[in-house]
Structures are given as structure tokens and as C-alpha cells.
Scaffold this motif. Structure first.
Motif, PDB file in Angstrom:
ATOM      1  N   LEU A  48       0.723  -1.144   0.114  1.00 45.04           N
ATOM      2  CA  LEU A  48       0.069   0.082  -0.074  1.00 45.04           C
ATOM      3  C   LEU A  48       0.814   1.165   0.142  1.00 45.04           C
ATOM      4  O   LEU A  48       0.267   2.457  -0.147  1.00 45.04           O
ATOM      5  CB  LEU A  48      -0.971   0.033   1.339  1.00 45.04           C
ATOM      6  CG  LEU A  48      -2.095   0.826   1.188  1.00 45.04           C
ATOM      7  CD1 LEU A  48      -2.976   0.729  -0.033  1.00 45.04           C
ATOM      8  CD2 LEU A  48      -2.834   0.616   2.517  1.00 45.04           C
ATOM      9  N   HIS A  49       2.042   1.199  -0.049  1.00 44.96           N
ATOM     10  CA  HIS A  49       3.007   2.497   0.262  1.00 44.96           C
ATOM     11  C   HIS A  49       4.299   2.264  -0.553  1.00 44.96           C
ATOM     12  O   HIS A  49       5.143   1.711  -0.106  1.00 44.96           O
ATOM     13  CB  HIS A  49       3.281   2.781   1.605  1.00 44.96           C
ATOM     14  CG  HIS A  49       3.617   4.116   1.986  1.00 44.96           C
ATOM     15  ND1 HIS A  49       3.370   4.885   3.012  1.00 44.96           N
ATOM     16  CD2 HIS A  49       4.686   4.896   1.586  1.00 44.96           C
ATOM     17  CE1 HIS A  49       3.995   5.909   3.012  1.00 44.96           C
ATOM     18  NE2 HIS A  49       4.742   6.023   1.769  1.00 44.96           N
ATOM     19  N   VAL A  50       4.191   2.591  -1.699  1.00 52.41           N
ATOM     20  CA  VAL A  50       5.442   2.469  -2.685  1.00 52.41           C
ATOM     21  C   VAL A  50       5.676   3.889  -3.265  1.00 52.41           C
ATOM     22  O   VAL A  50       5.060   4.528  -3.877  1.00 52.41           O
ATOM     23  CB  VAL A  50       5.183   1.564  -3.706  1.00 52.41           C
ATOM     24  CG1 VAL A  50       6.355   1.453  -4.779  1.00 52.41           C
ATOM     25  CG2 VAL A  50       5.048   0.147  -3.074  1.00 52.41           C
ATOM     26  N   ASP A 139      -0.432  13.729   1.011  1.00 54.60           N
ATOM     27  CA  ASP A 139       0.956  14.720   0.745  1.00 54.60           C
ATOM     28  C   ASP A 139       2.162  13.897   1.286  1.00 54.60           C
ATOM     29  O   ASP A 139       3.147  14.744   1.573  1.00 54.60           O
ATOM     30  CB  ASP A 139       0.633  16.124   1.386  1.00 54.60           C
ATOM     31  CG  ASP A 139      -0.160  16.899   0.350  1.00 54.60           C
ATOM     32  OD1 ASP A 139      -0.675  16.444  -0.755  1.00 54.60           O
ATOM     33  OD2 ASP A 139      -0.524  18.180   0.783  1.00 54.60           O
ATOM     34  N   ASP A 140       2.064  12.633   1.078  1.00 50.26           N
ATOM     35  CA  ASP A 140       3.345  11.781   2.018  1.00 50.26           C
ATOM     36  C   ASP A 140       4.732  12.524   1.404  1.00 50.26           C
ATOM     37  O   ASP A 140       4.804  12.820   0.233  1.00 50.26           O
ATOM     38  CB  ASP A 140       3.154  10.139   1.299  1.00 50.26           C
ATOM     39  CG  ASP A 140       4.049   9.652   1.964  1.00 50.26           C
ATOM     40  OD1 ASP A 140       4.297   9.730   3.276  1.00 50.26           O
ATOM     41  OD2 ASP A 140       4.970   8.679   1.415  1.00 50.26           O
ATOM     42  N   GLY A 141       5.644  12.263   2.571  1.00 43.84           N
ATOM     43  CA  GLY A 141       6.528  12.924   2.357  1.00 43.84           C
ATOM     44  C   GLY A 141       6.453  14.061   3.350  1.00 43.84           C
ATOM     45  O   GLY A 141       7.497  14.412   3.846  1.00 43.84           O
ATOM     46  N   SER A 142       5.411  14.728   3.265  1.00 43.32           N
ATOM     47  CA  SER A 142       5.108  15.697   4.484  1.00 43.32           C
ATOM     48  C   SER A 142       3.522  15.682   5.192  1.00 43.32           C
ATOM     49  O   SER A 142       2.889  14.691   4.334  1.00 43.32           O
ATOM     50  CB  SER A 142       4.944  17.124   3.855  1.00 43.32           C
ATOM     51  OG  SER A 142       5.891  17.143   2.699  1.00 43.32           O
ATOM     52  N   GLU A 166      -2.426  10.104   5.988  1.00 46.28           N
ATOM     53  CA  GLU A 166      -1.513  11.022   6.454  1.00 46.28           C
ATOM     54  C   GLU A 166      -0.096  10.751   6.810  1.00 46.28           C
ATOM     55  O   GLU A 166       0.005   9.619   7.536  1.00 46.28           O
ATOM     56  CB  GLU A 166      -2.152  11.591   7.620  1.00 46.28           C
ATOM     57  CG  GLU A 166      -1.448  12.711   8.529  1.00 46.28           C
ATOM     58  CD  GLU A 166      -1.259  14.050   7.698  1.00 46.28           C
ATOM     59  OE1 GLU A 166      -1.406  14.203   6.426  1.00 46.28           O
ATOM     60  OE2 GLU A 166      -1.024  14.939   8.393  1.00 46.28           O
ATOM     61  N   HIS A 167       0.891  11.300   6.291  1.00 48.97           N
ATOM     62  CA  HIS A 167       2.156  10.915   6.864  1.00 48.97           C
ATOM     63  C   HIS A 167       2.227  11.833   8.066  1.00 48.97           C
ATOM     64  O   HIS A 167       2.256  13.124   8.036  1.00 48.97           O
ATOM     65  CB  HIS A 167       3.244  11.776   5.670  1.00 48.97           C
ATOM     66  CG  HIS A 167       4.564  11.809   6.139  1.00 48.97           C
ATOM     67  ND1 HIS A 167       5.579  10.862   5.740  1.00 48.97           N
ATOM     68  CD2 HIS A 167       5.304  12.590   7.126  1.00 48.97           C
ATOM     69  CE1 HIS A 167       6.999  11.328   6.198  1.00 48.97           C
ATOM     70  NE2 HIS A 167       6.522  12.194   7.145  1.00 48.97           N
ATOM     71  N   ALA A 168       2.248  11.079   9.378  1.00 45.40           N
ATOM     72  CA  ALA A 168       1.900  11.913  10.396  1.00 45.40           C
ATOM     73  C   ALA A 168       2.986  12.404  11.020  1.00 45.40           C
ATOM     74  O   ALA A 168       4.239  11.937  11.373  1.00 45.40           O
ATOM     75  CB  ALA A 168       1.332  10.898  11.533  1.00 45.40           C
ATOM     76  N   CYS A 219      -0.126   6.709   7.863  1.00 48.65           N
ATOM     77  CA  CYS A 219       1.083   5.968   6.993  1.00 48.65           C
ATOM     78  C   CYS A 219       2.121   5.218   8.062  1.00 48.65           C
ATOM     79  O   CYS A 219       2.246   6.186   9.102  1.00 48.65           O
ATOM     80  CB  CYS A 219       1.838   6.928   6.090  1.00 48.65           C
ATOM     81  SG  CYS A 219       0.623   7.278   4.876  1.00 48.65           S
ATOM     82  N   HIS A 220       2.892   4.509   7.774  1.00 49.25           N
ATOM     83  CA  HIS A 220       4.236   3.967   8.478  1.00 49.25           C
ATOM     84  C   HIS A 220       4.401   4.447   9.932  1.00 49.25           C
ATOM     85  O   HIS A 220       5.149   5.268  10.319  1.00 49.25           O
ATOM     86  CB  HIS A 220       5.370   4.548   7.779  1.00 49.25           C
ATOM     87  CG  HIS A 220       5.509   5.628   7.217  1.00 49.25           C
ATOM     88  ND1 HIS A 220       5.107   6.955   7.895  1.00 49.25           N
ATOM     89  CD2 HIS A 220       5.797   6.397   5.857  1.00 49.25           C
ATOM     90  CE1 HIS A 220       5.094   8.202   7.275  1.00 49.25           C
ATOM     91  NE2 HIS A 220       5.531   7.608   5.947  1.00 49.25           N
ATOM     92  N   VAL A 221       3.517   3.823  10.842  1.00 47.68           N
ATOM     93  CA  VAL A 221       3.450   3.917  12.333  1.00 47.68           C
ATOM     94  C   VAL A 221       4.558   3.812  12.637  1.00 47.68           C
ATOM     95  O   VAL A 221       5.335   2.441  12.647  1.00 47.68           O
ATOM     96  CB  VAL A 221       2.206   3.352  13.020  1.00 47.68           C
ATOM     97  CG1 VAL A 221       2.543   3.486  14.511  1.00 47.68           C
ATOM     98  CG2 VAL A 221       0.909   4.135  12.304  1.00 47.68           C
ATOM     99  N   MET A 265      15.790   6.729   7.415  1.00 45.30           N
ATOM    100  CA  MET A 265      14.406   6.851   6.857  1.00 45.30           C
ATOM    101  C   MET A 265      13.599   7.801   7.751  1.00 45.30           C
ATOM    102  O   MET A 265      13.951   8.167   8.790  1.00 45.30           O
ATOM    103  CB  MET A 265      13.686   5.580   6.435  1.00 45.30           C
ATOM    104  CG  MET A 265      13.253   4.739   7.738  1.00 45.30           C
ATOM    105  SD  MET A 265      14.653   4.107   8.847  1.00 45.30           S
ATOM    106  CE  MET A 265      15.267   2.577   7.676  1.00 45.30           C
ATOM    107  N   ASN A 266      12.356   8.029   7.135  1.00 45.69           N
ATOM    108  CA  ASN A 266      11.582   8.987   7.750  1.00 45.69           C
ATOM    109  C   ASN A 266       9.976   8.268   7.637  1.00 45.69           C
ATOM    110  O   ASN A 266       9.469   8.163   6.633  1.00 45.69           O
ATOM    111  CB  ASN A 266      11.462  10.579   7.140  1.00 45.69           C
ATOM    112  CG  ASN A 266      10.497  11.398   7.998  1.00 45.69           C
ATOM    113  OD1 ASN A 266      10.064  11.174   9.235  1.00 45.69           O
ATOM    114  ND2 ASN A 266      10.169  12.383   7.373  1.00 45.69           N
ATOM    115  N   PRO A 267       9.286   7.955   8.861  1.00 44.68           N
ATOM    116  CA  PRO A 267      10.018   8.069  10.260  1.00 44.68           C
ATOM    117  C   PRO A 267      11.078   7.369  10.551  1.00 44.68           C
ATOM    118  O   PRO A 267      11.402   6.028   9.718  1.00 44.68           O
ATOM    119  CB  PRO A 267       8.726   7.681  11.110  1.00 44.68           C
ATOM    120  CG  PRO A 267       7.796   6.899   9.997  1.00 44.68           C
ATOM    121  CD  PRO A 267       7.999   7.441   8.875  1.00 44.68           C
TER     122      PRO A 267
HETATM  123 ZN   LIG Z   1       5.806   9.053   4.463  1.00 44.13          ZN
END
Ligand SMILES: [Zn+2]
Length: 412
Positions: A48-50, A139-142, A166-168, A219-221, A265-267
Motif C-alpha cells: 500500500l505504500h510505494v 501529501d506523503d513525504g510531508s 496522512e504522513h503523520a 502511514c508508516h506508524v 528513513m522517515n519516520p
Molecule cells: Zn511518508
């Protein structure tokens, strides 16, 4: 194995014109027979996140190389993020990506930008994008910094039956950080990103979901507090979904001690307590889906000093092997992993979930659960090599997929 259909047995699968028949009474004489003794066949895995990087950074990845990496890793579908250059914020650009991906036997979905230019100010034409198949906006990345804009994005997406990813991140708290804020950032003298920088935004999303009745996906907790807030919100019945990556389940910030930028990486990689919380959240279903945040970068970019190198690691070609080696059955059963990697991501996108049943399209991942292999980035189909799992010995490997009328199978 298809837990939803209570299917867990050794049977023949017949595929004709891309359609399945299970346990056919006889095998047609002209059929190609592939013997999969010792393998597991599941419905196709979905990431789900590429980040496919095209358009704009074709030197790190392209739609073609990203699809090949997905196939090599056992994924029959993926959703790609819009932080390309230019960003995927209008129907023309999204359709261009869909058209480029269409010939590949990977079901590619585009998560469109939530705001024009990912600038966080003005919403994209969500309705027009939804008409061409977009089911998620990010707006992933931010993060979407303005709470009013985030609220309207969630409400408008909800009206269409879509949702915001959301990229939290609270930018004011994490800005300038390059790794987790904690003991290791202090020892290494590197600026830190505190867990509260993630958890505050998770809580903001939860409160907005409660206030607006609109769903939201996190996203990515990576932080313990985030897992706890999401568990609390789900307990209240709010429409919160969340994802977790292999690296946040398996690694901690201690791995940054040699300044290897493949751990940046982020987070960021967090503390052992955060890692344990993510594993518990994945085990109990608080974190719905297993996805890679596949983020290719060139060798040159990653060869910079730790604080200058870009955030992100590749993941498509290691996720399945890592799951079989380190998560099944310690954290989740195989049935639960199939739920997290096959069913949940597609349900979040409101797209059909593949089934292993007669009359269904053949959408399959073929796995050798006992294959021993060593992660060799030089063997990746991805154009990039930035993995923290280089040299790891794994047991369990994807050996092929069947999808969109194609079978791509190796080393049987
Ligand atoms: Zn992200």
C-alpha cells in the motif's frame, strides 16, 4: 491458502484465460503443468505504500523497474505515492502513470496528492481524480500542515468514498532531525526527531475523524504513543486504519551507530520500546497492513554524510522474506499475515480482494517457505540498492506471481 475461503489444503489449480478453477476434475491435455510441491500459494500480496519515483527521478526508479521489483518480491499489486517531480496532483499526470503501468502484471494504483503541488494549501480536483480510479489522497513525504486543509481533504475524500493517507508529522517538532530523538541521537551527536512529532499528528487525525465522521489512514506508524492512540481510537469505533513497515518491526535506532545511511528513513528507526509497541500493534490488528514504504535512492545520494543523505530505503524485494523469517509465527500467524498483506490494503482502497476460488481471476503469490537465501542488493530488480537488510540470511522467498493473465514464476 486463502483464509477467507477457509482454504488450506493441497489441490490442483487450473488457470485458463486468467480465470481459476480449483480442484478441476481433470487437467486438460494441452495445459502447461507447473509442480509447486512444497510451496504455498496465497492470494496476491499488495503493498500500500510505494515510491516509484517516475516522473522526475528515473535515475533511482522507474515505473518499469518498480513493477519488476514488485513482481520479484511477490506483490501482484501496489499503490504508489504522489511525491514525484512534478507531483501527481492532476488527472493527466495520474492517468500517465496508470497507462505506463498497465502492461505490467502488477495492479498499480495511484495515491494522488491531497493538495496542489503538495503545498498544503489548495485541494486537488478530488472528484475528477476519483473518476479515473483514485481511492486515496496524500501529501506523503510531508504532513498536511494546516488542520483546516486536512479537515476539508478528509471530508471531501469521504464524500467520494475515498480517504486521506496522512504522513503523520508535526514539522515544527521534527524539522532538522535526521534520526530518532533519544539516547542514540545524543551519543552520535545527530539532531533528533521525537516520537511526539508523530503522535501529535496521529492524535490530530483521530480527533478530526471523530469530529467529521470521515475515515483517515495513518502511514508508516513508528512510535509507541501512535500505536496507543490508534488502538484507543479503534476502540471507540472510529474509522482509523494504519500501516507498519518491516523495518519498524525489526530494527531500532541503535543500527544508526555506524552512520550507515541505509538506516536513515522517515519516520526514523525508533527505540526498542517503540519497536515492541509496533509488533504488539501489528499482532492485535491495531496496525492493519504490512507495507514497505519502498523509497529508492541512488548510491551517490546515499553515500553522503548521514545528516545530508535523503530519507528512505527500498523494501519490495525483502518484505516477504523478512515476514516469513522474523514475523511468522512469532508476531502473527501465516493466516494473519495474509490478512495484513492481501486483504487489508485492498479494503482500505475499496478495490476487489482476490480470492482463490473457482471463477475468480487468478491473482496469486507463490512462496517457497523453506528457501534459504541471502539478501544481495546487486540481485534486486529495483534500480536502487539502499536496503538495511543487505547480507541478511532469510528463510522463505517469493518465487512468482500470477496476475492480469500472466504467470511469472522462477526457481521452482
Ligand atoms: Zn511518508
Amino acid at each position: 491458502m486463502d483464509p477467507r475461503g477457509n482454504l488450506d489444503r493441497t489441490i490442483d489449480l487450473h488457470i485458463h484465460d486468467g480465470v481459476l478453477t480449483i480442484a478441476p476434475p481433470e487437467i486438460p491435455k494441452d495445459a502447461d503443468v507447473i509442480r509447486l510441491n512444497g510451496h504455498i500459494v496465497t492470494p496476491g500480496w499488495f503493498d500500500l505504500h510505494v515510491h516509484l519515483r517516475e516522473p522526475g527521478r528515473e535515475v533511482a526508479e522507474t515505473i518499469d523497474s518498480g513493477c519488476q521489483a514488485a513482481m520479484n518480491g511477490g506483490f501482484t499489486g501496489l499503490a504508489c505515492m504522489p511525491n514525484t517531480d512534478p507531483p501527481l496532483d492532476d488527472a493527466g499526470r495520474v492517468q500517465w502513470v496508470l497507462d505506463r503501468a498497465a502492461p505490467w502484471p502488477v495492479d498499480v494504483h495511484v495515491i494522488a496528492a491531497a493538495t496542489r503541488g503538495r503545498e498544503g494549501k489548495e485541494l486537488v480536483e478530488m472528484s475528477e481524480l476519483h473518476d479515473i480510479g483514485v481511492q486515496a489522497f496524500s501529501d506523503d513525504g510531508s504532513a498536511i500542515r494546516s488542520t483546516a486543509v486536512l479537515r476539508h481533504a478528509m471530508e471531501y475524500a469521504h464524500m467520494l468514498g475515498a480517504r486521506v493517507f496522512e504522513h503523520a508529522e508535526d514539522a515544527s517538532l521534527v524539522h532538522g532531525g535526521v534520526m530518532n530523538e533519544g539516547e542514540w541521537s545524543t551519543r552520535l551527536g545527530l539532531p533528533g526527531m521525537p516520537t511526539i512529532g508523530e503522535a501529535l499528528d496521529v492524535l490530530r487525525c483521530i480527533l478530526l475523524a471523530e469530529y467529521t465522521d470521515a475515515p483517515v489512514h495513518i502511514c508508516h506508524v513508528s512510535a509507541k504513543e501512535s500505536v496507543e492512540w490508534i488502538r484507543w481510537a479503534k476502540g471507540k469505533g472510529l474509522a482509523i486504519t494504519a500501516e507498519v513497515t518491516p523495518h519498524h518491526l525489526l530494527l531500532t535506532d541503535e543500527f544508526c551507530k555506524d552512520f550507515d545511511t541505509d538506516y536513515k528513513m522517515n519516520p526514523p528507526l525508533r527505540s526498542e520500546a517503540d519497536r515492541q509497541a509496533c509488533r504488539e500493534g501489528f499482532r492485535d490488528g491495531t496496525l492493519d497492513t504490512y507495507c514497505t514504504d519502498h523509497a529508492p535512492h541512488t548510491w551517490e545520494a546515499k553515500m553522503q554524510e548521514f545528516d545530508l543523505a535523503p530519507f528512505g530505503i527500498v523494501g519490495l524485494e525483502t518484505a516477504l522474506g523478512l515476514a516469513f523469517t522474523h514475523l511468522i509465527p512469532d508476531v502473527v500467524s501465516l493466516e494473519e499475515m495474509i490478512s495484513r498483506a492481501v486483504y487489508a490494503p485492498r479494503e482500505i482502497l475499496h478495490i476487489p480482494v482476490p480470492r482463490i476460488a473457482t471463477g475468480e481471476p487468478a491473482d496469486l503469490t507463490i512462496i517457497n517457505p523453506t528457501a534459504h537465501w541471502t539478501v544481495d542488493p546487486a540481485a534486486f530488480k529495483s534500480k536502487s540498492r539502499n536496503t538495511p537488510f543487505k547480507g541478511w540470511s532469510l528463510t522463505g522467498q517469493a518465487r512468482g506471481i500470477v496476475s492480469k493473465g500472466c504467470a511469472v514464476i522462477r526457481d521452482i
